[in-house]
Scaffold this motif. Structure first.
Motif, short mmCIF file in Angstrom:
data_model
loop_
_atom_site.label_atom_id
_atom_site.label_comp_id
_atom_site.label_asym_id
_atom_site.label_seq_id
_atom_site.Cartn_x
_atom_site.Cartn_y
_atom_site.Cartn_z
N ARG A 1 0.83 -1.21 0.00
CA ARG A 1 0.00 0.00 0.00
C ARG A 1 0.86 1.26 0.00
O ARG A 1 1.82 1.35 0.77
N PRO A 2 0.54 2.26 -0.84
CA PRO A 2 1.37 3.47 -0.85
C PRO A 2 1.48 4.12 0.53
O PRO A 2 2.54 4.62 0.90
N SER A 3 0.39 4.09 1.28
CA SER A 3 0.41 4.75 2.59
C SER A 3 1.31 4.03 3.59
O SER A 3 1.65 4.58 4.63
N ALA A 4 1.71 2.80 3.27
CA ALA A 4 2.57 2.04 4.19
C ALA A 4 4.05 2.22 3.86
O ALA A 4 4.90 1.59 4.47
N CYS A 5 4.33 3.06 2.87
CA CYS A 5 5.71 3.24 2.40
C CYS A 5 6.27 4.60 2.84
O CYS A 5 5.60 5.62 2.68
N LEU A 6 7.46 4.60 3.37
CA LEU A 6 8.06 5.86 3.82
C LEU A 6 9.47 6.05 3.24
O LEU A 6 10.40 5.34 3.62
N PRO A 7 9.63 7.01 2.32
CA PRO A 7 10.98 7.32 1.81
C PRO A 7 11.72 8.23 2.79
O PRO A 7 11.14 9.18 3.31
N VAL A 8 12.98 7.90 3.07
CA VAL A 8 13.76 8.72 4.02
C VAL A 8 15.14 9.02 3.43
O VAL A 8 15.79 8.15 2.86
N THR A 9 15.56 10.26 3.58
CA THR A 9 16.94 10.62 3.25
C THR A 9 17.60 11.18 4.50
O THR A 9 17.09 12.10 5.13
N ILE A 10 18.70 10.54 4.85
CA ILE A 10 19.48 11.00 6.00
C ILE A 10 20.52 11.96 5.45
O ILE A 10 21.31 11.60 4.57
N ASP A 11 20.51 13.19 5.95
CA ASP A 11 21.44 14.19 5.43
C ASP A 11 22.52 14.48 6.47
O ASP A 11 22.27 15.14 7.47
N VAL A 12 23.72 13.96 6.18
CA VAL A 12 24.85 14.23 7.08
C VAL A 12 25.86 15.13 6.39
O VAL A 12 27.01 15.20 6.77
N GLY A 13 25.40 15.83 5.33
CA GLY A 13 26.30 16.67 4.54
C GLY A 13 26.66 15.98 3.25
O GLY A 13 26.14 14.89 2.95
N THR A 14 27.52 16.61 2.47
CA THR A 14 27.96 16.01 1.21
C THR A 14 29.42 16.41 0.96
O THR A 14 29.84 17.49 1.37
N ASN A 15 30.13 15.52 0.29
CA ASN A 15 31.51 15.87 -0.10
C ASN A 15 31.54 16.27 -1.57
O ASN A 15 32.61 16.39 -2.16
N ASN A 16 30.37 16.48 -2.14
CA ASN A 16 30.28 16.87 -3.55
C ASN A 16 30.44 18.40 -3.63
O ASN A 16 29.53 19.15 -3.26
N GLU A 17 31.62 18.83 -4.10
CA GLU A 17 31.94 20.27 -4.11
C GLU A 17 30.96 21.06 -4.97
O GLU A 17 30.60 22.19 -4.63
N ASN A 18 30.54 20.45 -6.09
CA ASN A 18 29.60 21.16 -6.96
C ASN A 18 28.31 21.49 -6.21
O ASN A 18 27.77 22.58 -6.33
N LEU A 19 27.84 20.50 -5.44
CA LEU A 19 26.60 20.75 -4.69
C LEU A 19 26.83 21.76 -3.58
O LEU A 19 26.00 22.66 -3.36
N LEU A 20 27.96 21.65 -2.91
CA LEU A 20 28.24 22.59 -1.81
C LEU A 20 28.29 24.03 -2.33
O LEU A 20 27.96 24.97 -1.60
N ASN A 21 28.71 24.17 -3.59
CA ASN A 21 28.80 25.53 -4.15
C ASN A 21 27.57 25.93 -4.97
O ASN A 21 27.56 27.00 -5.57
N ASP A 22 26.58 25.04 -5.00
CA ASP A 22 25.39 25.31 -5.82
C ASP A 22 24.36 26.09 -4.99
O ASP A 22 23.90 25.60 -3.95
N GLU A 23 24.03 27.29 -5.45
CA GLU A 23 23.11 28.10 -4.63
C GLU A 23 21.73 27.46 -4.50
O GLU A 23 20.96 27.78 -3.61
N PHE A 24 21.41 26.52 -5.42
CA PHE A 24 20.10 25.87 -5.35
C PHE A 24 20.12 24.55 -4.56
O PHE A 24 19.11 23.85 -4.49
N TYR A 25 21.28 24.19 -4.02
CA TYR A 25 21.35 22.91 -3.29
C TYR A 25 20.42 22.95 -2.08
O TYR A 25 20.38 23.94 -1.35
N ILE A 26 19.68 21.84 -1.87
CA ILE A 26 18.64 21.85 -0.83
C ILE A 26 19.09 21.19 0.47
O ILE A 26 18.33 21.17 1.44
N GLY A 27 20.30 20.66 0.50
CA GLY A 27 20.71 19.91 1.70
C GLY A 27 21.60 20.71 2.62
O GLY A 27 21.81 21.92 2.44
#
Ligand SMILES: NC(=O)C1=CN([C@@H]2O[C@H](COP(=O)(O)OP(=O)(O)OC[C@H]3O[C@@H](n4cnc5c(N)ncnc54)[C@H](OP(=O)(O)O)[C@@H]3O)[C@@H](O)[C@H]2O)C=CC1
Ligand SMILES: CC(=O)C(=O)O
Ligand SMILES: [Mg+2]
Length: 637
Positions: free
Chosen positions: A267-293
């Motif tokens: 069932r869709p309601s029984a499903c939970l997507p999770v992202t654990i955000d502990v930072g990133t080592n991706n320099e492009n993302l760290l320098n991206d003004e639109f990065y959401i993390g």
């Protein structure tokens, strides 16, 4: 079904058309929304109790007296015991209707609302007069999606649909699975993750970052659904073969869980997507003004371990012992340790290590029908000795050992691995990560894959490197010189990272390769003959595997369950498939395949004493099928 906290109450309250249910016990068959559910007297668990009375199903549901809004019996919300100076939150159960019904993806049917429903649910004037059925909606939506030439636009159209009309989304996906899988899943989901910051619109899952440390139990309660059965969690460090995408990895749990529903019937309601955000080592993302993390480098060591530990125990506390936690796309320096650490205390499954192993073993067992011999008579060479590579290798070695009685340490010797430094050999032992050590055999060092191929002379070549175009012409031709039918798997995703294309495999082997890839390739014409390749992707396994665990109430995953899942998948390859050179059945049969996988996994859970749902159903395939979510519309009274 929404259970909303106080802040979102205003957005979702049901204005003048809402009706409150105030009787202590009654039958409800209209879409119900809990519009306010705030812990009144600080009593833990209040919101869970409220969620239990809510239902996504429009089928009649008995509301037990002890769980109704009037308090009194059981006083579950602390209303009766509250003193005058203690505050409680007034809340109501409301029937979703009118505008809010159209904005509720669980209940919205769009133009498929009947004339009667339009009258009884205050929809007059909110919809154009035309009424169409579900099938016509699917046809219309497919036409609309096909208008987009760019896969990412199709992906966004699918995500919009999922947020607008869930049952239409799943009917569309189930009935057009071969066409839409490459959109909601690999390869397009890879591009969606790369651009997730720009295309992000509404929450599709929970983001748990270092900022939430110490509060994860509370954060889980912010998710509107309470009866969760499957969680897919990533920390975004190894998204497909695209590397560290940080918080933008969210596209992966969302995509995997939509397959849990469409392919496995959870069932869709029984499903939970999770992202654990502990930072990133991706320099492009760290320098991206639109990065959401989180804009910091990845936390490691104790800080990382503590956050993960808090998450794992908060999940168990919130959803109980039997919630399945699927680890997805973690980097290997964490993935193996997490699986080992939580494998004894939680129902955990690592898709990249275990699901991939099961799907590849199934393909190999099926391929033996085309090339002959037993598993133990073949020799395997992997490019890539990480999660996928060593996970597959271990399951092959286990199956060989079970088939022959030869000890595992011996069967492992039939399997060789190349990593970024070359062939894994004994002289490298000291420097190897623990998961590579079982594969260090006696051999002189070899740097290049092509030389390893020429020296080992494998019958099976498996790419699990994440490095595209590494099966060169010379490599494939070498395989074709000492094998009449070389078995070649290019598992890396997305398509850009595939070790070779289907066209290259067939052309360079002069049409003799038995080929499968992680992301799909169109059929290839070579010298007047058409070659269709299979998709060796864990999507064949995890939905049915998870369903099997859930229907048996399994409390732990066991390797023998992976073996039976493999067997169940291999059994679904028909003579007709073999005649086309296919070693996997078509995805169009996936729900039937998933039911078979689920039945075998559940049977193994009962056999191993790991099942808690008793008594064991007599016909597990029929039972699995009967448990599967169907996206058919319900009639609203
Ligand atoms: N089809 C499917 O169902 C699945 C496909 N995959 C795909 O498999 C790929 C790998 O995933 P995973 O195993 O988790 O990743 P890992 O990072 O755990 O492992 C990658 C391995 O590949 C090696 N490697 C990387 N580049 C090269 C190169 N140029 N030459 C030789 N070896 C190389 C690495 O070497 P070293 O250790 O020296 O760094 C490492 O051993 C990804 O693309 C992923 O999408 C994964 C799971 C399921
Ligand atoms: C398919 C999958 O799980 C991966 O590529 O990581
Ligand atoms: Mg994965």
């Amino acid at each position: 079904m929404f259970s909303l906290n106080g802040s979102s109450f205003t957005n979702n309250s049901l204005s003048g058309v809402s009706r409150c249910l105030t009787q202590s016990s009654r039958r409800v068959s209209a879409p119900m929304v809990v519009v306010a559910a705030v812990n009144s007297n600080g009593k833990p668990g209040d919101r869970n109790v409220m969620a239990n009375v809510s239902t996504e199903s429009a089928a009649p549901v008995e509301l037990e007296a002890k769980t109704t809004v009037t308090g009194g019996v059981g006083d579950v919300y602390g209303e009766d015991s509250a003193t005058e100076d203690q505050s409680i939150t007034p809340w109501v159960l409301s029937v979703a209707s009118g505008y809010s019904l159209l904005r509720n993806p669980h209940y919205n049917k769009g133009l498929a609302f009947t004339e009667r429903e339009r009258d009884s649910h205050y929809l007059r004037g909110l919809l154009p007069p035309g009424v169409v059925n579900h099938d016509v909606q699917v046809k219309k939506m497919m036409n609309s999606i096909r208008q987009y030439d760019v896969p990412l636009q199709r992906y966004m159209a699918m995500m919009d649909l999922q947020e607008m009309n869930e049952r239409l989304f799943y009917k569309l996906l189930i009935e057009n699975v071969e066409e839409l899988l490459p959109i909601v899943y690999t390869p397009t989901v890879g591009e969606a993750c790369q651009k997730y910051g720009s295309i992000f619109r509404r929450p599709q899952g929970l983001f748990i970052s270092l900022k939430e440390k110490g509060k994860i139990h509370e954060v889980l309660k912010n998710w509107p659904e309470k009866k969760i059965q499957v969680i897919v969690v990533t920390d975004g460090e190894r998204i497909l073969g695209l590397g560290d995408l940080g918080c933008q990895g969210m596209g992966i749990p969302v995509g995997k869980l939509s397959l849990y529903t469409a392919l496995g019937g959870i069932r869709p309601s029984a499903c939970l997507p999770v992202t654990i955000d502990v930072g990133t080592n991706n320099e492009n993302l760290l320098n991206d003004e639109f990065y959401i993390g989180l804009r910091q480098r990845r936390a490691t060591g104790q800080e990382y371990a503590e956050l993960l530990d808090e998450f794992m125990y908060a999940v168990k506390q919130n959803y109980g012992e039997k919630v399945l936690i699927q680890f997805e796309d973690f980097a290997n320096h964490n993935a193996f340790d997490l699986l080992a650490k939580y494998g004894t205390s939680h129902l955990v499954f690592n898709d990249d290590i275990q699901g991939t192993a099961s799907v590849v073993l199934a393909g190999l067992v099926a391929a033996l029908n085309l090339v002959g011999g037993t598993l133990a008579e073949h020799t395997f060479l992997f490019l890539g000795a990480g999660e996928a590579g060593t996970g597959i290798a271990e399951l092959i070695a286990l199956e060989m050992s079970k088939q022959t009685g030869i000890p595992l340490e011996e069967t492992r010797k039939k399997i060789w691995m190349v990593d970024s430094k070359g062939l894994i050999v004994k002289s490298r032992m000291e420097m190897l990560q623990h998961f590579k050590r079982p594969w260090a055999h006696d051999h002189e060092p070899v740097k290049e894959l092509v030389n390893a191929v020429k020296s080992i002379k494998p019958t099976v070549l498996i790419g699990s490197s994440g490095a595209g175009r590494t099966f060169t012409k010379e490599v494939v031709q070498a395989m074709a010189t000492f094998n009449e039918k070389p078995i070649i798997f290019a598992l890396s995703n997305p398509t850009s990272q595939s070790e070779c294309t289907a066209e290259e495999a067939y052309t360079w082997s002069e049409g003799r390769a038995i080929f499968a890839s992680g992301s799909p390739f169109a059929p290839v014409e070579y010298k007047g003959k058409v070659y269709a390749s299979g998709q060796a992707n864990n999507a064949y396994i995890f939905p049915g595997f998870g369903l099997g665990l859930i229907i048996s109430g399994a409390i732990r995953v066991h390797d023998d369950m992976l073996l039976v899942a493999s067997e169940a998948l291999a059994e679904q390859v028909s003579q007709e498939n073999f005649e086309k050179g296919l070693i996997y059945p078509p995805f169009s049969n996936i729900r039937k395949i998933s039911a078979h996988i689920a039945a075998k996994v559940a049977a193994k859970a009962y056999e191993l004493g790991l099942a808690t749902r008793l008594p064991k159903p007599k016909d597990l395939v029929a039972y699995a099928e009967s448990c599967m979510y169907s996206p058919t519309y319900r009639s609203y009274r």
